[in-house]
Design an enzyme around this catalytic site. Sequence first.
Site, PDB file in Angstrom:
ATOM      1  N   THR A 244       0.892  -1.541   0.128  1.00 43.75           N
ATOM      2  CA  THR A 244      -0.287   0.242  -0.016  1.00 43.75           C
ATOM      3  C   THR A 244       0.964   1.114  -0.407  1.00 43.75           C
ATOM      4  O   THR A 244       0.940   2.461  -0.092  1.00 43.75           O
ATOM      5  CB  THR A 244      -1.003  -0.246   1.199  1.00 43.75           C
ATOM      6  OG1 THR A 244      -1.812  -1.663   1.257  1.00 43.75           O
ATOM      7  CG2 THR A 244      -2.103   1.308   1.127  1.00 43.75           C
TER       8      THR A 244
ATOM      9  N   ASP B 237       0.952  -6.786  -4.459  1.00 45.85           N
ATOM     10  CA  ASP B 237       0.457  -6.572  -3.800  1.00 45.85           C
ATOM     11  C   ASP B 237       1.202  -7.691  -2.265  1.00 45.85           C
ATOM     12  O   ASP B 237       1.642  -8.677  -3.272  1.00 45.85           O
ATOM     13  CB  ASP B 237      -0.856  -6.406  -3.868  1.00 45.85           C
ATOM     14  CG  ASP B 237      -1.865  -6.732  -2.746  1.00 45.85           C
ATOM     15  OD1 ASP B 237      -2.371  -5.865  -2.798  1.00 45.85           O
ATOM     16  OD2 ASP B 237      -1.597  -7.530  -1.888  1.00 45.85           O
TER      17      ASP B 237
ATOM     18  N   SER C 113       0.121 -10.049  -1.180  1.00 40.03           N
ATOM     19  CA  SER C 113      -0.872 -11.251  -1.166  1.00 40.03           C
ATOM     20  C   SER C 113      -0.393 -12.105  -1.887  1.00 40.03           C
ATOM     21  O   SER C 113      -0.591 -13.872  -2.093  1.00 40.03           O
ATOM     22  CB  SER C 113      -2.139 -10.740  -0.687  1.00 40.03           C
ATOM     23  OG  SER C 113      -3.021  -9.870  -1.704  1.00 40.03           O
TER      24      SER C 113
ATOM     25  N   ASP D 103      -0.826  -7.096   4.543  1.00 42.35           N
ATOM     26  CA  ASP D 103      -1.102  -8.383   4.184  1.00 42.35           C
ATOM     27  C   ASP D 103      -0.029  -9.327   5.307  1.00 42.35           C
ATOM     28  O   ASP D 103      -0.512 -10.463   5.700  1.00 42.35           O
ATOM     29  CB  ASP D 103      -1.758  -8.592   3.688  1.00 42.35           C
ATOM     30  CG  ASP D 103      -2.609  -7.616   3.479  1.00 42.35           C
ATOM     31  OD1 ASP D 103      -3.189  -7.230   4.074  1.00 42.35           O
ATOM     32  OD2 ASP D 103      -3.613  -7.360   2.304  1.00 42.35           O
TER      33      ASP D 103
ATOM     34  N   GLN E 136      -4.693 -20.960  18.492  1.00 44.20           N
ATOM     35  CA  GLN E 136      -5.621 -19.979  17.827  1.00 44.20           C
ATOM     36  C   GLN E 136      -5.818 -18.905  18.481  1.00 44.20           C
ATOM     37  O   GLN E 136      -5.755 -17.911  17.921  1.00 44.20           O
ATOM     38  CB  GLN E 136      -7.047 -20.300  17.550  1.00 44.20           C
ATOM     39  CG  GLN E 136      -6.989 -21.443  16.317  1.00 44.20           C
ATOM     40  CD  GLN E 136      -8.501 -21.676  16.880  1.00 44.20           C
ATOM     41  OE1 GLN E 136      -9.732 -21.209  17.190  1.00 44.20           O
ATOM     42  NE2 GLN E 136      -8.285 -22.843  16.009  1.00 44.20           N
ATOM     43  N   CYS E 137      -5.586 -18.434  19.945  1.00 44.79           N
ATOM     44  CA  CYS E 137      -5.313 -17.380  19.998  1.00 44.79           C
ATOM     45  C   CYS E 137      -4.062 -16.902  20.049  1.00 44.79           C
ATOM     46  O   CYS E 137      -2.973 -17.493  19.721  1.00 44.79           O
ATOM     47  CB  CYS E 137      -5.117 -17.307  22.036  1.00 44.79           C
ATOM     48  SG  CYS E 137      -6.471 -18.999  22.517  1.00 44.79           S
TER      49      CYS E 137
HETATM   50  N1  ASP Z   1      -2.759  -5.067   0.313  1.00 44.34           N
HETATM   51  C1  ASP Z   1      -1.545  -4.761   0.804  1.00 44.34           C
HETATM   52  C2  ASP Z   1      -0.454  -5.128   1.013  1.00 44.34           C
HETATM   53  O1  ASP Z   1      -0.673  -6.656   1.595  1.00 44.34           O
HETATM   54  C3  ASP Z   1      -2.364  -4.222   2.206  1.00 44.34           C
HETATM   55  C4  ASP Z   1      -1.101  -3.149   2.484  1.00 44.34           C
HETATM   56  O2  ASP Z   1      -0.352  -3.023   2.273  1.00 44.34           O
HETATM   57  O3  ASP Z   1      -1.610  -2.445   3.186  1.00 44.34           O
HETATM   58  O4  ASP Z   1       0.295  -5.294  -0.098  1.00 44.34           O
END
Ligand code: ASP
Length: 336
Positions: free
Chosen positions: A13, A58, A60, A91, A272-273
């Site tokens: 981002t 990105d 992801s 992310d 999971q916590c």
């Molecule tokens: N989708 C973006 C990423 O992880 C979110 C971010 O950077 O805040 O690249």
Amino acid sequence: MDNKVCMIYTGGTIGMVPTEDGYAPKPGYFGDLLNEIPQLRYPDMPQWDLVEFDPLLDSSDMSVEHWNKIGRAIAERYDDYGGFVVLHGTDTMAYSASALSFMLEGLDKPVIFTGSQIPMCRVGSDGLSNLVNALLLAADEVAREVGVFFNGELYRGNRSIKVSADTLDAFKSPNYRPLATVGINVRYHKKALSIPVQSDDFKLCEFGSVPIAVLRLFPGINFQRFESLVSGTMKAVIVEAFGSGNIPSGVAFDQFLRLAQESDTVIAVCSQCNQGTARLGAYASSSSLKNAGAISCLDMTTEAAVAKLYYLLSKGVDRQTLVRAMETNLRGEVSI
Ligand code: ASP
């Protein structure tokens, strides 16, 4: 400042621009933007160079191959810089920071991951403040490890998790105190900075694409549907269990564990916590895991457990060594 910093811009981002499909990175744009910000060249700022990834991502889309690429970008320049900043999407930042903490063996310089929740092209962006502080921390020779800097705090990379998709306080390390707090001054938490001693030589250990899986349990889970995970296709399965490592009892899970043992699939258990420890055998409901030779990941994050398994399996260690290493504190990722 004497120490020069290398910024490795992978995407995220922080440098994105609006497009018809939503925010996306744009080649060449971010470097031009940084050159227009006088603050980044003030005399009390460290000198820096920018290396831009091609393609920009990105986060992801990050994969093992991209982690290796970040590792190589650092290793190739290791002697030329006092520290590194990795600009990365939020992310999967905690996964990448965890991966690099294992991959960069013998690291003796700061490698600081940062990014932002609001792009720098937008009003109110948290990008510049995160970037400036990450540069200052990378030029300091104090936190000589992989960290995540976000919203005024430096966290150990392999202890960090993304906790918010909406607020600027996007990261935390619930099982380990921050390494430093940045306000008007930088306050290092000296005791938090110690990590296990490694060899003197810096070495990059690239990861291979080893097949691993994460299975998050939920009430009513039908284990039979997940038996393919433990029938030889996966080298390891991280089970995200309830609370302190508890699992639903019953024949189906026993069969799941039996298959894992037969196919030599490692079962590693995280909680999971966000905060706390997976300790097998504390309750009767985790004893079957313990008896089947599953590994307690204790207070390791799932992100760190994923990275550590990639690291150890890429090294090709035998099962006994792997189990021992998973239960050993290698990079400050677990409290033993
Ligand atoms: N989708 C973006 C990423 O992880 C979110 C971010 O950077 O805040 O690249």
